[in-house]
Design a protein around this motif. Structure first.
Motif, PDB file in Angstrom:
ATOM      1  N   GLY A  24     -24.690 -21.820  31.731  1.00 43.08           N
ATOM      2  CA  GLY A  24     -24.923 -20.387  31.665  1.00 43.08           C
ATOM      3  C   GLY A  24     -25.662 -19.981  30.395  1.00 43.08           C
ATOM      4  N   ALA A  25     -25.320 -20.629  29.274  1.00 46.53           N
ATOM      5  CA  ALA A  25     -26.022 -20.353  28.018  1.00 46.53           C
ATOM      6  C   ALA A  25     -27.490 -20.768  28.111  1.00 46.53           C
ATOM      7  N   ALA A  26     -27.757 -21.893  28.800  1.00 42.53           N
ATOM      8  CA  ALA A  26     -29.141 -22.328  28.988  1.00 42.53           C
ATOM      9  C   ALA A  26     -29.911 -21.327  29.834  1.00 42.53           C
ATOM     10  N   ALA A  27     -29.268 -20.802  30.888  1.00 44.66           N
ATOM     11  CA  ALA A  27     -29.917 -19.793  31.727  1.00 44.66           C
ATOM     12  C   ALA A  27     -30.197 -18.519  30.929  1.00 44.66           C
ATOM     13  N   LEU A  28     -29.261 -18.140  30.061  1.00 44.76           N
ATOM     14  CA  LEU A  28     -29.466 -16.956  29.226  1.00 44.76           C
ATOM     15  C   LEU A  28     -30.663 -17.137  28.297  1.00 44.76           C
TER      16      LEU A  28
END
Length: 618
Positions: free
Chosen positions: A545-549
């Motif tokens: 999720g952090a990578a997508a953000l």
């Protein structure tokens, strides 16, 4: 197989000769095309391109040298003591099968798209930017973070060897064994960074030397261990009742950390000579050597001592010492300490090349794509190296192992899915059928793994498992009914991937039993991921999720695809049908044969069913 495939189709010895000549020309031309197109590098800036200089021998040494290490030196004892006991060899076999299923997919993709970036390149070409960023995040766990984990493991082993085996307690090292900071891990990590700053050409000779030495050490430990086995005492019961089958699969998930390495060969594919031939051979050879050595070593270690007495940190040296073979223990301990740093070097070698690929596509700042006058990715190596040194210095190995294994498995799932997308077409009347079926297959595989592992004692868990199995079978049927792509990548993606060639006449390695082998690999990978604790799966989802953000905050606004696309860098020729490409089934017999033009270069035609009507049939 490359030289004889088309000769067999047409018969006669002359066909084989002509095919070999034709394939030689194809490979030479493909090398040139791949340098310019496979990773979307379309600019005429040769100073920012890296050179091809790695032979098959170099690639196999990178694969074997980067893989064998913590798997035997650390994980064999750790898995035997905590999860599987004597059945550790079964855990390695399961993870080896999973690695081989994905390995054949890597083999085809690596020879068709021999560019820096490994799974990132394959997912970018097949799925687009966001999935590519997510798989790049998983690969960063596999490359940079795993290098930190191995460096920390090496530091811990050094302290134990110096204080316990050599009795050098006066140096004050014993106080570091249980502490957070490990200066020896920091030293080996920094030394690896310094060596790589000189470039792969300089470090590959070091890699080759240490790989051969390490294989010798592993063979020595395994052979001596087999001589000291007490199968009647130590291998019974073979599957400890307190661990059971669940423990074997849990051990297989942890052991996947030991297979980091073979796909790192793909990450340096942009520097491989004759990649169409050498990449599949390097991957298959590396996996075969590593899997056999792991199984033999696990059997030897668990046969020497009861699994409850095996050291989690220094399995073989402690086992030899317990059996009274002190000299063998000293050789093993020194061999581990002497050769394990090469795993750090090779893991870190792949990380800057991944960053290079992302930066060329505008998904990372351009500093990561800078190449110095010696064709080294100097800036990217320094940045990733500093982060790796800090992690190795302060975070213990056991906190990193499972997270890294899960990241590898997710990357493998996405790579397997990429091959299916590149080899199959959605029907003209059902656009997106391949992608939708694959997405549901991945989801059902994960649901089945979680429900059958963590909720098997509940009715809802059994219901979800049954529904998931049925859903996977339906998805597999739908995928197998989708037509095979005429060009690699299919009609929609042919314009984005310049290596698209006629799948009937090209001489590249092909994964057999499509789409069943990639789907089986996807299922096994998700099942192994589901063996983690639910909190571990939650951490993995949070990381992704952090990578997508990051993608939505930076990459989406700065990528080349969002700012005019790579077409602005290319000189396209109009080609809207297979006949326009002027390629027939016997074209490869011409010594001057080269891959056909991409089928569709006009974006407005990509989703048009009208544009599909002239495709030739199989």
């Amino acid at each position: 197989t490359i030289g004889s495939q088309h000769g067999d189709l047409n018969g006669g010895g002359d066909a084989n000769t002509n095919t070999a000549d034709a394939n030689a020309n194809v490979n030479a031309k493909n090398d040139d095309n791949d340098d310019n197109h496979n990773n979307h590098i379309g600019q005429d800036n040769t100073s920012n391109n890296i050179q091809r200089h790695l032979s098959l021998f170099d690639l196999v040494n990178i694969g074997v040298g980067g893989t064998i290490g913590s798997g035997i030196f650390v994980l064999c004892g750790y898995i035997a003591h905590n999860f599987a006991g004597p059945a550790t060899c079964i855990s390695w076999t399961i993870s080896g099968i999973a690695a081989c299923l994905s390995g054949v997919c890597y083999a085809e993709l690596a020879c068709r798209m021999p560019a820096a970036g490994s799974s990132y390149v394959y997912v970018y070409a097949s799925m687009g930017e966001l999935p590519a960023v997510l798989v790049a995040a998983c690969l960063s766990l596999e490359y940079g973070i795993s290098a930190s984990a191995v460096a920390r493991s090496w530091g811990d082993k050094c302290i134990q060897w110096l204080t316990v085996d050599l009795g050098l307690n006066g140096l004050g090292l014993s106080s570091l064994s249980d502490g957070t900071f490990n200066p020896l891990a920091m030293f080996i990590a920094a030394a690896s960074v310094a060596l790589l700053m000189g470039g792969v050409k300089e470090s590959k000779s070091v890699t080759n030397f240490f790989t051969m030495t390490k294989v010798g050490v592993v063979m020595f430990m395994s052979l001596v261990g087999l001589m000291l086995m007490k199968p009647g005492e130590n291998l019974v019961p073979f599957i400890p009742p307190q661990y059971g089958v669940t423990g074997i699969f849990r051990g297989a998930t942890s052991s996947f950390f030991g297979y980091i390495g073979f796909d790192e060969v793909c990450c340096v594919a942009g520097e491989a000579m004759d990649p169409q031939r050498n990449m599949p051979l390097a991957i298959v050879t590396s996996l075969s050597i590593v899997t056999i050595l792991y199984i033999i070593a696990a059997l030897a270690l668990t046969g020497m001592l009861p699994y409850g007495e095996i050291s989690e940190v220094s399995g073989f040296p402690d086992a030899f010492q317990s059996r009274g073979w002190g000299w063998a223990a000293q050789i093993s301990a020194f061999g581990e300490i002497f050769t394990l740093p090469i795993v750090v070097l090779i893991s870190l070698m792949a990380q800057p090349r991944l960053q290079y690929a992302l930066a060329k596509d505008g998904l990372l700042p351009q500093i990561f794509a800078r190449v110095d006058d010696n064709n080294n990715i100097w800036h990217g190596t320094v940045i990733s190296g500093v982060i790796m040194v800090l992690i190795a210095s302060f975070i213990p190995f056991e906190h990193l192992n499972d997270m890294i294994s899960a990241g590898i498995l997710v990357a493998f799932c996405m790579t397997d899915s990429s091959l299916i997308i590149m080899r199959h077409e959605s029907p003209a009347d059902k656009p997106g059928k391949v992608e939708k079926s694959l997405a549901w297959f991945n989801a059902f595989a994960l649901f089945f793994g979680i429900s059958s592992t963590h909720f098997i004692d509940y009715l809802i868990g059994n219901v979800i498992s049954v529904v998931s199995v049925f859903g996977m079978l339906v998805c597999l049927r739908d995928l197998s009914n989708c037509p095979k792509a005429v060009l690699f990548g299919g009609s929609i993606r042919a314009s984005q991937y310049k290596g698209s060639v006629d799948m009937r006449v090209d001489s590249y390695f092909k994964t057999p039993c499509m789409p069943f082998i990639p789907c089986l690999g996807i299922f096994v990978n998700w099942y192994l991921i589901s063996q983690l604790e639910l909190i571990g799966i939650g951490f993995l989802l949070g990381y992704l999720g952090a990578a997508a953000l990051f993608y939505f905050s930076y990459g989406m606004h700065n990528s080349v695809g969002a700012n005019g696309g790579w077409e602005q860098y290319e000189n396209f020729t109009e080609c809207t049908s297979y006949e326009d490409a002027d390629v027939d089934e016997n074209a490869f017999l011409n010594p001057n044969w080269s891959p056909p033009q991409p089928l569709f270069n006009q974006p407005n035609l990509r989703n048009s069913s009208e544009s599909l009507k002239e495709l030739p049939k199989f």
